[in-house]
Motif scaffolding. Sequence first.
Motif, PDB file in Angstrom:
ATOM      1  N   PHE A  66      43.150  37.680  43.933  1.00 43.45           N
ATOM      2  CA  PHE A  66      42.257  37.283  42.842  1.00 43.45           C
ATOM      3  C   PHE A  66      41.515  38.490  42.271  1.00 43.45           C
ATOM      4  O   PHE A  66      41.527  38.736  41.066  1.00 43.45           O
ATOM      5  CB  PHE A  66      41.284  36.230  43.364  1.00 43.45           C
ATOM      6  CG  PHE A  66      40.187  35.862  42.411  1.00 43.45           C
ATOM      7  CD1 PHE A  66      40.475  35.345  41.160  1.00 43.45           C
ATOM      8  CD2 PHE A  66      38.851  36.033  42.769  1.00 43.45           C
ATOM      9  CE1 PHE A  66      39.468  35.006  40.281  1.00 43.45           C
ATOM     10  CE2 PHE A  66      37.838  35.703  41.893  1.00 43.45           C
ATOM     11  CZ  PHE A  66      38.146  35.187  40.651  1.00 43.45           C
ATOM     12  N   PHE A  67      40.912  39.280  43.170  1.00 43.90           N
ATOM     13  CA  PHE A  67      40.140  40.420  42.670  1.00 43.90           C
ATOM     14  C   PHE A  67      41.054  41.492  42.070  1.00 43.90           C
ATOM     15  O   PHE A  67      40.668  42.165  41.119  1.00 43.90           O
ATOM     16  CB  PHE A  67      39.254  40.989  43.771  1.00 43.90           C
ATOM     17  CG  PHE A  67      38.062  40.120  44.036  1.00 43.90           C
ATOM     18  CD1 PHE A  67      37.046  40.030  43.104  1.00 43.90           C
ATOM     19  CD2 PHE A  67      37.981  39.362  45.186  1.00 43.90           C
ATOM     20  CE1 PHE A  67      35.950  39.211  43.326  1.00 43.90           C
ATOM     21  CE2 PHE A  67      36.879  38.539  45.416  1.00 43.90           C
ATOM     22  CZ  PHE A  67      35.882  38.463  44.489  1.00 43.90           C
TER      23      PHE A  67
ATOM     24  N   GLU B  75      44.681  35.775  49.430  1.00 46.85           N
ATOM     25  CA  GLU B  75      44.425  35.218  48.093  1.00 46.85           C
ATOM     26  C   GLU B  75      43.188  35.841  47.467  1.00 46.85           C
ATOM     27  O   GLU B  75      43.141  36.078  46.253  1.00 46.85           O
ATOM     28  CB  GLU B  75      44.233  33.702  48.180  1.00 46.85           C
ATOM     29  CG  GLU B  75      45.510  32.938  48.424  1.00 46.85           C
ATOM     30  CD  GLU B  75      45.275  31.481  48.802  1.00 46.85           C
ATOM     31  OE1 GLU B  75      46.219  30.687  48.702  1.00 46.85           O
ATOM     32  OE2 GLU B  75      44.152  31.137  49.219  1.00 46.85           O
TER      33      GLU B  75
ATOM     34  N   LEU C 245      45.630  44.372  37.976  1.00 46.69           N
ATOM     35  CA  LEU C 245      46.807  44.694  38.780  1.00 46.69           C
ATOM     36  C   LEU C 245      47.705  43.470  38.862  1.00 46.69           C
ATOM     37  O   LEU C 245      47.239  42.346  38.799  1.00 46.69           O
ATOM     38  CB  LEU C 245      46.392  45.069  40.205  1.00 46.69           C
ATOM     39  CG  LEU C 245      45.468  46.259  40.363  1.00 46.69           C
ATOM     40  CD1 LEU C 245      45.069  46.401  41.808  1.00 46.69           C
ATOM     41  CD2 LEU C 245      46.165  47.504  39.880  1.00 46.69           C
TER      42      LEU C 245
ATOM     43  N   ARG D 227      43.776  40.889  40.408  1.00 49.95           N
ATOM     44  CA  ARG D 227      44.121  40.442  39.047  1.00 49.95           C
ATOM     45  C   ARG D 227      42.988  40.694  38.086  1.00 49.95           C
ATOM     46  O   ARG D 227      43.207  41.032  36.927  1.00 49.95           O
ATOM     47  CB  ARG D 227      44.469  38.956  39.062  1.00 49.95           C
ATOM     48  CG  ARG D 227      45.765  38.714  39.771  1.00 49.95           C
ATOM     49  CD  ARG D 227      46.444  37.462  39.258  1.00 49.95           C
ATOM     50  NE  ARG D 227      47.754  37.371  39.859  1.00 49.95           N
ATOM     51  CZ  ARG D 227      48.177  36.340  40.556  1.00 49.95           C
ATOM     52  NH1 ARG D 227      47.416  35.278  40.684  1.00 49.95           N
ATOM     53  NH2 ARG D 227      49.378  36.342  41.072  1.00 49.95           N
ATOM     54  N   LEU D 228      41.765  40.518  38.576  1.00 48.88           N
ATOM     55  CA  LEU D 228      40.612  40.779  37.711  1.00 48.88           C
ATOM     56  C   LEU D 228      40.580  42.242  37.281  1.00 48.88           C
ATOM     57  O   LEU D 228      40.012  42.584  36.258  1.00 48.88           O
ATOM     58  CB  LEU D 228      39.305  40.448  38.437  1.00 48.88           C
ATOM     59  CG  LEU D 228      39.009  38.980  38.668  1.00 48.88           C
ATOM     60  CD1 LEU D 228      37.638  38.827  39.295  1.00 48.88           C
ATOM     61  CD2 LEU D 228      39.079  38.183  37.384  1.00 48.88           C
ATOM     62  N   CYS D 229      41.190  43.089  38.104  1.00 47.40           N
ATOM     63  CA  CYS D 229      41.208  44.517  37.756  1.00 47.40           C
ATOM     64  C   CYS D 229      42.475  44.886  37.013  1.00 47.40           C
ATOM     65  O   CYS D 229      42.754  46.074  36.811  1.00 47.40           O
ATOM     66  CB  CYS D 229      41.087  45.361  39.006  1.00 47.40           C
ATOM     67  SG  CYS D 229      39.537  45.118  39.850  1.00 47.40           S
TER      68      CYS D 229
ATOM     69  N   PHE E 189      32.425  34.976  49.669  1.00 45.65           N
ATOM     70  CA  PHE E 189      33.517  34.849  48.716  1.00 45.65           C
ATOM     71  C   PHE E 189      33.893  33.393  48.669  1.00 45.65           C
ATOM     72  O   PHE E 189      33.248  32.558  49.284  1.00 45.65           O
ATOM     73  CB  PHE E 189      34.682  35.729  49.148  1.00 45.65           C
ATOM     74  CG  PHE E 189      34.297  37.158  49.252  1.00 45.65           C
ATOM     75  CD1 PHE E 189      34.098  37.900  48.110  1.00 45.65           C
ATOM     76  CD2 PHE E 189      34.073  37.756  50.472  1.00 45.65           C
ATOM     77  CE1 PHE E 189      33.693  39.222  48.180  1.00 45.65           C
ATOM     78  CE2 PHE E 189      33.676  39.076  50.563  1.00 45.65           C
ATOM     79  CZ  PHE E 189      33.489  39.805  49.411  1.00 45.65           C
TER      80      PHE E 189
ATOM     81  N   GLN F 185      38.154  44.340  49.155  1.00 47.55           N
ATOM     82  CA  GLN F 185      38.026  43.863  47.780  1.00 47.55           C
ATOM     83  C   GLN F 185      37.428  44.943  46.880  1.00 47.55           C
ATOM     84  O   GLN F 185      37.839  45.120  45.734  1.00 47.55           O
ATOM     85  CB  GLN F 185      37.206  42.570  47.826  1.00 47.55           C
ATOM     86  CG  GLN F 185      36.517  42.130  46.575  1.00 47.55           C
ATOM     87  CD  GLN F 185      35.253  42.889  46.299  1.00 47.55           C
ATOM     88  OE1 GLN F 185      35.083  43.435  45.227  1.00 47.55           O
ATOM     89  NE2 GLN F 185      34.352  42.955  47.262  1.00 47.55           N
ATOM     90  N   ALA F 186      36.458  45.679  47.427  1.00 49.50           N
ATOM     91  CA  ALA F 186      35.816  46.725  46.631  1.00 49.50           C
ATOM     92  C   ALA F 186      36.790  47.862  46.323  1.00 49.50           C
ATOM     93  O   ALA F 186      36.649  48.560  45.331  1.00 49.50           O
ATOM     94  CB  ALA F 186      34.599  47.269  47.371  1.00 49.50           C
TER      95      ALA F 186
ATOM     96  N   ILE G 192      40.137  47.528  45.884  1.00 50.34           N
ATOM     97  CA  ILE G 192      41.442  47.027  45.417  1.00 50.34           C
ATOM     98  C   ILE G 192      42.016  47.848  44.269  1.00 50.34           C
ATOM     99  O   ILE G 192      43.216  48.079  44.198  1.00 50.34           O
ATOM    100  CB  ILE G 192      41.343  45.517  45.051  1.00 50.34           C
ATOM    101  CG1 ILE G 192      42.716  44.915  44.818  1.00 50.34           C
ATOM    102  CG2 ILE G 192      40.485  45.275  43.832  1.00 50.34           C
ATOM    103  CD1 ILE G 192      43.385  44.444  46.051  1.00 50.34           C
ATOM    104  N   HIS G 193      41.163  48.312  43.372  1.00 49.99           N
ATOM    105  CA  HIS G 193      41.681  49.027  42.199  1.00 49.99           C
ATOM    106  C   HIS G 193      41.540  50.534  42.354  1.00 49.99           C
ATOM    107  O   HIS G 193      41.533  51.261  41.378  1.00 49.99           O
ATOM    108  CB  HIS G 193      41.006  48.532  40.929  1.00 49.99           C
ATOM    109  CG  HIS G 193      39.505  48.591  40.996  1.00 49.99           C
ATOM    110  ND1 HIS G 193      38.782  48.123  42.064  1.00 49.99           N
ATOM    111  CD2 HIS G 193      38.588  49.069  40.122  1.00 49.99           C
ATOM    112  CE1 HIS G 193      37.499  48.308  41.843  1.00 49.99           C
ATOM    113  NE2 HIS G 193      37.348  48.884  40.679  1.00 49.99           N
TER     114      HIS G 193
END
Lengths: 296, 299
Positions: A105-106, A101, A112, A108-110, A93, A153-154, A156-157
């Motif tokens: 970041f990840f 952080e 959230l 927000r990409l999803c 990463f 990270q995987a 997160i959403h």
Amino acid sequence: MTNPAVAVRGLTKIFPVPLHRQSIVAVRDLDLRIEPGEVYGLLGPNGSGKSTTLKIILGLVSPTGGRTEIFGRDSRLVESREAVGFLPENPYFYKYLTGEETLRFFGRLCGLRGVLLKNRINELLDLVGLSKARKRRLGTYSKGMLQRIGLAQALIHDPRLVVLDEPTAGVDPAGSREIRDLILDFKRRGITVLLSSHLLAQAQEICDRVGILADGVLVREGHLQELIAIENQTELVIADASPQLVNEIESFINRSNAKLIERRKSTTTLERLFIEATTKNHEARMSNEEGITKQK
Amino acid sequence: MQIEMTDRHYRAFSFARINAITFNTLTELTRLRVFYVLLVFALFLIGSSIFMAQFSFQQEFQILKDISLGAMSIFTSLLAIVATARLLPQDIEDRTVYTILAKPVPRFEYILGKIAGVLLLLAISTLVMGAAFLLILYAREQAAVHATVTHMSGAPREQVADAMRAIRSSAFNVDIFPGIIIIYLKACLLAALTLFVSTFASTNIFTIVVMAFIYFIGHLQATAREYWLHEHSSGVITRIFLAVVALLFPDLQAFNLVDDIVAGTAISMALFAKTAVLGTFYTTIYTLLAAFVFYGKEL
Ligand SMILES: Nc1ncnc2c1ncn2[C@@H]1O[C@H](COP(=O)(O)OP(=O)(O)OP(=O)(O)O)[C@@H](O)[C@H]1O
Ligand SMILES: [Mg+2]
């Protein structure tokens, strides 16, 4: 009718080799169907096409032929990735981000944000045991810690499917045990898991179903129990049995039609030995790591 | 929580996602050492011009403007190329691109986020350097005013006022602002072009060498074109050829307004608008091309 979590039909991937006539066939005419809630293990030796298959399922690599779907949506569509979390092989990463952080970041990409994201980050850091290292840059993380932040990270959403490419590669036995427990926990919560591995003992512990790839071809597939059960054999494990009792059982067996194949002392596994021997040190190391964070 | 999350609907275009990538890119770039080295060097150049001019104040201001705007132009161009060249290859090599694109992030949003991060970085550096430049210019102007007032203490008021006006007009002219904006746009164009080149380059060195080449050709292009048009008839094929050349090698000389500003020539609104539109157009085109190539790229 519910859609399968993953459907792969007639998948072929050929990598052209520049400046050479021949090309590499990474995957050949592969069919897979993974039902929701399953833990599926894609097994195979190095270079058998596991990673390539997973990347195609995630739309990161385009297939030469055939199609792949996630919950009924074509992998080539961006929205098919809404419900899936991915842990790549040996993940890297951004080294300059801290654990926290990275998750932000990840997240927000999803899509959230706000309190929801904040809570989710805390929850996941707790889940993978990195709460103490949350303010440290990933550049200072060990391989096992990177793998765990990758797992967080995987998730997160809150995906319905997680795809893990060799989730325990380079992780020590205690760490891979934790990862194994996490995967079993996903299963309990109804998350479908597709993982690749060449560590068979581990796959055996967690997978419901496995497929074995060799040179890009699926050579075996089925429910783990059915694949590895030896139908006409039974094992007994007895504690505190006197030698007489064992002899009696043995002669009892000999008198019947059955046949005793093996008689031996139970052994602990090397893994269990390793974990017992290192847990103390491991705990000491953890508190050391904590000390480092505090100093910073 | 479960319900809230699965309830969200996927949107084909999301500023939130692009923002996340933009600010991550900005963080990445500001943690590069080369950024600070270049910035300090540029600020040092701007600052050092104070000592280079001990002639009349007109000359001093001219040299100050010449060196400062020149330094800004070179620094922003260099930064645009060096910072952008490694963005995509690095992500691909580290496989971070897999983790990002495995999320519901369209590839063009990823490219857009990256370029926006670079443009933001360039804007910040241009602002910092512009501020340093204007501060020094102002300080030198005050010094010149002060010196003149002391020097002309016995002279009539009219004459002093004239001298003041002469100092002010030679120190500061409004054209500095459009000049700085054009410098910024040139850097944006170079950043977008670098991003485009890096989508098919195999190494960073390749990208940087190609960009250095384009940079020099781009400055010579206008002259070459005039010569070509002079020698050959301007048929359709020639025009198409020239259009392709102009697309691959943007006319960078058109963005060089520094000489005019130093000379004190007013930059007409029309010229400024034309150059600004050209810069924006090129930046957009290159970004779209980069997104297009990246879309079909095998990662
Ligand atoms: N980008 C690529 N270009 C050319 N060949 C590739 C590319 N990616 C993979 N291959 C080839 O495809 C085959 C399958 O590779 P893949 O990475 O899928 O194997 P794997 O099963 O994941 O192996 P490992 O256990 O080592 O991770 C290999 O022969 C590999 O060399
Ligand atoms: Mg692999």
